[in-house]
Design a protein around this motif. Structure first.
Motif, PDB file in Angstrom:
ATOM      1  N   ILE A 278       0.835  -1.182   0.000  1.00 56.22           N
ATOM      2  CA  ILE A 278       0.000   0.000   0.000  1.00 56.22           C
ATOM      3  C   ILE A 278       0.878   1.242   0.000  1.00 56.22           C
ATOM      4  O   ILE A 278       1.826   1.354   0.756  1.00 56.22           O
ATOM      5  N   ASP A 279       0.550   2.180  -0.880  1.00 55.57           N
ATOM      6  CA  ASP A 279       1.383   3.358  -1.085  1.00 55.57           C
ATOM      7  C   ASP A 279       1.084   4.416  -0.032  1.00 55.57           C
ATOM      8  O   ASP A 279       0.221   5.258  -0.211  1.00 55.57           O
ATOM      9  N   VAL A 280       1.789   4.349   1.080  1.00 62.09           N
ATOM     10  CA  VAL A 280       1.694   5.380   2.116  1.00 62.09           C
ATOM     11  C   VAL A 280       3.060   6.045   2.162  1.00 62.09           C
ATOM     12  O   VAL A 280       3.985   5.548   2.791  1.00 62.09           O
ATOM     13  N   SER A 281       3.201   7.150   1.450  1.00 58.46           N
ATOM     14  CA  SER A 281       4.511   7.780   1.312  1.00 58.46           C
ATOM     15  C   SER A 281       4.796   8.705   2.490  1.00 58.46           C
ATOM     16  O   SER A 281       3.889   9.187   3.170  1.00 58.46           O
ATOM     17  N   GLY A 282       6.073   8.963   2.716  1.00 62.55           N
ATOM     18  CA  GLY A 282       6.469   9.918   3.727  1.00 62.55           C
ATOM     19  C   GLY A 282       6.261   9.479   5.154  1.00 62.55           C
ATOM     20  O   GLY A 282       6.064  10.315   6.040  1.00 62.55           O
ATOM     21  N   VAL A 283       6.298   8.177   5.430  1.00 58.06           N
ATOM     22  CA  VAL A 283       6.147   7.689   6.799  1.00 58.06           C
ATOM     23  C   VAL A 283       7.472   7.873   7.534  1.00 58.06           C
ATOM     24  O   VAL A 283       8.493   7.308   7.152  1.00 58.06           O
ATOM     25  N   ASP A 284       7.445   8.679   8.600  1.00 61.39           N
ATOM     26  CA  ASP A 284       8.668   8.973   9.335  1.00 61.39           C
ATOM     27  C   ASP A 284       9.042   7.852  10.302  1.00 61.39           C
ATOM     28  O   ASP A 284      10.226   7.627  10.571  1.00 61.39           O
ATOM     29  N   ALA A 285       8.022   7.172  10.861  1.00 58.69           N
ATOM     30  CA  ALA A 285       8.308   6.141  11.857  1.00 58.69           C
ATOM     31  C   ALA A 285       7.249   5.057  11.841  1.00 58.69           C
ATOM     32  O   ALA A 285       6.080   5.307  11.536  1.00 58.69           O
ATOM     33  N   VAL A 286       7.680   3.850  12.152  1.00 57.43           N
ATOM     34  CA  VAL A 286       6.786   2.697  12.287  1.00 57.43           C
ATOM     35  C   VAL A 286       6.877   2.194  13.724  1.00 57.43           C
ATOM     36  O   VAL A 286       7.978   2.075  14.282  1.00 57.43           O
ATOM     37  N   PHE A 287       5.712   1.901  14.312  1.00 63.12           N
ATOM     38  CA  PHE A 287       5.658   1.367  15.676  1.00 63.12           C
ATOM     39  C   PHE A 287       5.037  -0.028  15.639  1.00 63.12           C
ATOM     40  O   PHE A 287       3.939  -0.196  15.085  1.00 63.12           O
ATOM     41  N   ASN A 288       5.712  -1.000  16.180  1.00 59.15           N
ATOM     42  CA  ASN A 288       5.146  -2.342  16.329  1.00 59.15           C
ATOM     43  C   ASN A 288       4.534  -2.441  17.717  1.00 59.15           C
ATOM     44  O   ASN A 288       5.243  -2.657  18.707  1.00 59.15           O
ATOM     45  N   TYR A 289       3.217  -2.247  17.782  1.00 58.29           N
ATOM     46  CA  TYR A 289       2.551  -2.392  19.074  1.00 58.29           C
ATOM     47  C   TYR A 289       2.581  -3.859  19.489  1.00 58.29           C
ATOM     48  O   TYR A 289       2.757  -4.188  20.656  1.00 58.29           O
ATOM     49  N   ASP A 290       2.395  -4.739  18.499  1.00 58.48           N
ATOM     50  CA  ASP A 290       2.561  -6.177  18.692  1.00 58.48           C
ATOM     51  C   ASP A 290       3.691  -6.636  17.789  1.00 58.48           C
ATOM     52  O   ASP A 290       3.808  -6.189  16.641  1.00 58.48           O
ATOM     53  N   LEU A 291       4.507  -7.523  18.279  1.00 53.66           N
ATOM     54  CA  LEU A 291       5.556  -8.106  17.451  1.00 53.66           C
ATOM     55  C   LEU A 291       4.946  -9.220  16.609  1.00 53.66           C
ATOM     56  O   LEU A 291       4.282 -10.105  17.142  1.00 53.66           O
ATOM     57  N   PRO A 292       5.131  -9.206  15.292  1.00 49.35           N
ATOM     58  CA  PRO A 292       4.524 -10.247  14.452  1.00 49.35           C
ATOM     59  C   PRO A 292       5.140 -11.614  14.712  1.00 49.35           C
ATOM     60  O   PRO A 292       6.291 -11.730  15.139  1.00 49.35           O
ATOM     61  N   GLN A 293       4.372 -12.653  14.433  1.00 45.44           N
ATOM     62  CA  GLN A 293       4.855 -14.020  14.630  1.00 45.44           C
ATOM     63  C   GLN A 293       5.770 -14.473  13.507  1.00 45.44           C
ATOM     64  O   GLN A 293       6.533 -15.417  13.654  1.00 45.44           O
ATOM     65  N   ASP A 294       5.696 -13.800  12.369  1.00 46.61           N
ATOM     66  CA  ASP A 294       6.463 -14.182  11.187  1.00 46.61           C
ATOM     67  C   ASP A 294       7.597 -13.182  10.966  1.00 46.61           C
ATOM     68  O   ASP A 294       7.373 -11.975  10.937  1.00 46.61           O
ATOM     69  N   ASN A 295       8.817 -13.700  10.785  1.00 45.91           N
ATOM     70  CA  ASN A 295       9.966 -12.827  10.547  1.00 45.91           C
ATOM     71  C   ASN A 295       9.751 -11.896   9.361  1.00 45.91           C
ATOM     72  O   ASN A 295      10.132 -10.724   9.388  1.00 45.91           O
TER      73      ASN A 295
END
Length: 331
Positions: A278-295
């Motif tokens: 999905i094209d969400v441009s200009g994202v300064d930061a990503v937060f993992n509220y939950d850690l995914p089960q898949d690497n």
């Protein structure tokens, strides 16, 4: 991936391309498709299968941009949650490129509103994600409707055995293209994790977000319920946040994505439906509220930032019982 795939696809060769999200895959297969459409062509000549509605709409919009000076190229997006009558009308008007999700494409085939007898190219975009979502039978059935003499193109971030089985059964001497390892795509992302108590997790995320104050950010949760709860929590704190997940109606999801792209919201809370493509441009930061089960999903999530040569930051709220993000980075 564009540099490697474009010359081969323009020659009409079949391709298996392994490339991570955000590498411009739509352009890589979109331009050769457009070039193959002749003026006056009223039949469906190319079919692009995408795992989600958002990706189908996004790919259709991109191809329309590429072909804006070629009025004879007519693109139609077909997906669930949207008016079947409107889609049928578009197809009848002579769409020669169709982008759709497997389920809705099958609906149109069964209704005889989508005919593939004259198809030249079929593209499986984000093929591994479609298999993860349970679309393998639909994909194989769709491939059974297309002419034996066609160009089959497969783009995927990973190459599990299920993908290789499809290539063996439905492709003829494909060219294999592999871009740089995904581990290298996160070099521009500064990754941090914070160990927190489960009952203070939301508060910790809120403080972390306030401290870093990103203009645009994405927060990933593992469940739809958590997306709704966290979005409500952040909104109560005065943060312009909206959530997106698979249980939302298409109109709601479209509205949220428009708000995100226009900058009307500063935080997009999402399940992994938004992690791919999905094209969400200009994202300064990503937060993992939950850690995914898949690497793999950890890489796809944080890959929403640090794109197009820019730096980015990724933060993970880690419970005491969770595996370390270092395990994900190492793998």
């Amino acid at each position: 991936v564009q540099r490697a795939a474009l010359p081969v696809l323009l020659e009409g060769r079949e391709v298996i391309a392994k490339a991570p999200t955000g590498t411009g895959k739509t352009c890589a297969f979109g331009i050769p498709i457009i070039e193959s459409i002749e003026e006056g062509e009223q039949k469906v000549r190319a079919l692009i299968l995408s795992p989600t509605r958002e990706l189908a709409v996004q790919a259709a919009e991109e191809i329309k941009k590429y072909s804006r000076f070629m009025p004879w190229v007519k693109v139609s997006a077909v997906y669930g949650g949207s008016s079947m009558d409107r889609q049928i009308h578009e197809l009848k008007r002579g769409a020669n490129i169709v982008v759709g999700t497997p389920g809705r494409v099958m609906d149109h085939i069964r209704r005889r509103t989508l005919k593939l007898a004259d198809l030249q190219s079929i593209i499986l975009d984000e093929a591994d994600e479609m298999l993860n979502m349970g679309f393998r039978e639909d994909i194989e059935e769709i491939l059974g409707y297309v002419p034996e003499k066609r160009q089959t193109i497969l783009f995927s971030a990973t190459m599990p055995p299920e993908i290789m089985a499809i290539t063996e059964n439905f492709q003829n001497d494909p060219v294999v293209i592999k871009t740089l390892s995904k581990s290298r795509t996160v070099e521009a992302i500064d990754q941090s994790y914070y160990v927190v108590n489960s009952d203070k997790k939301a508060d910790a995320l809120y403080v972390l977000w306030l401290y870093n104050a990103p203009k645009s950010s994405m927060i990933f949760c593992n469940t739809k319920k958590m997306v709704d709860e966290l979005t409500e929590y952040l909104a109560e704190k005065g943060i312009r946040a909206e959530g997106i997940h698979g249980d939302m109606k298409q109109m709601q999801r479209t509205s949220v994505m428009k708000s995100s792209k226009s900058g009307r919201i500063s935080v997009l809370v999402a399940t992994d439906v938004a992690a791919r493509g999905i094209d969400v441009s200009g994202v300064d930061a990503v937060f993992n509220y939950d850690l995914p089960q898949d690497n793999e999903y950890y890489i796809h999530r944080i890959g929403r930032t640090g794109r197009a040569g820019k730096s980015g930051k990724a933060y993970t709220c880690l419970l005491y019982t969770s595996p370390s993000p270092r395990d994900y980075a190492a793998s």
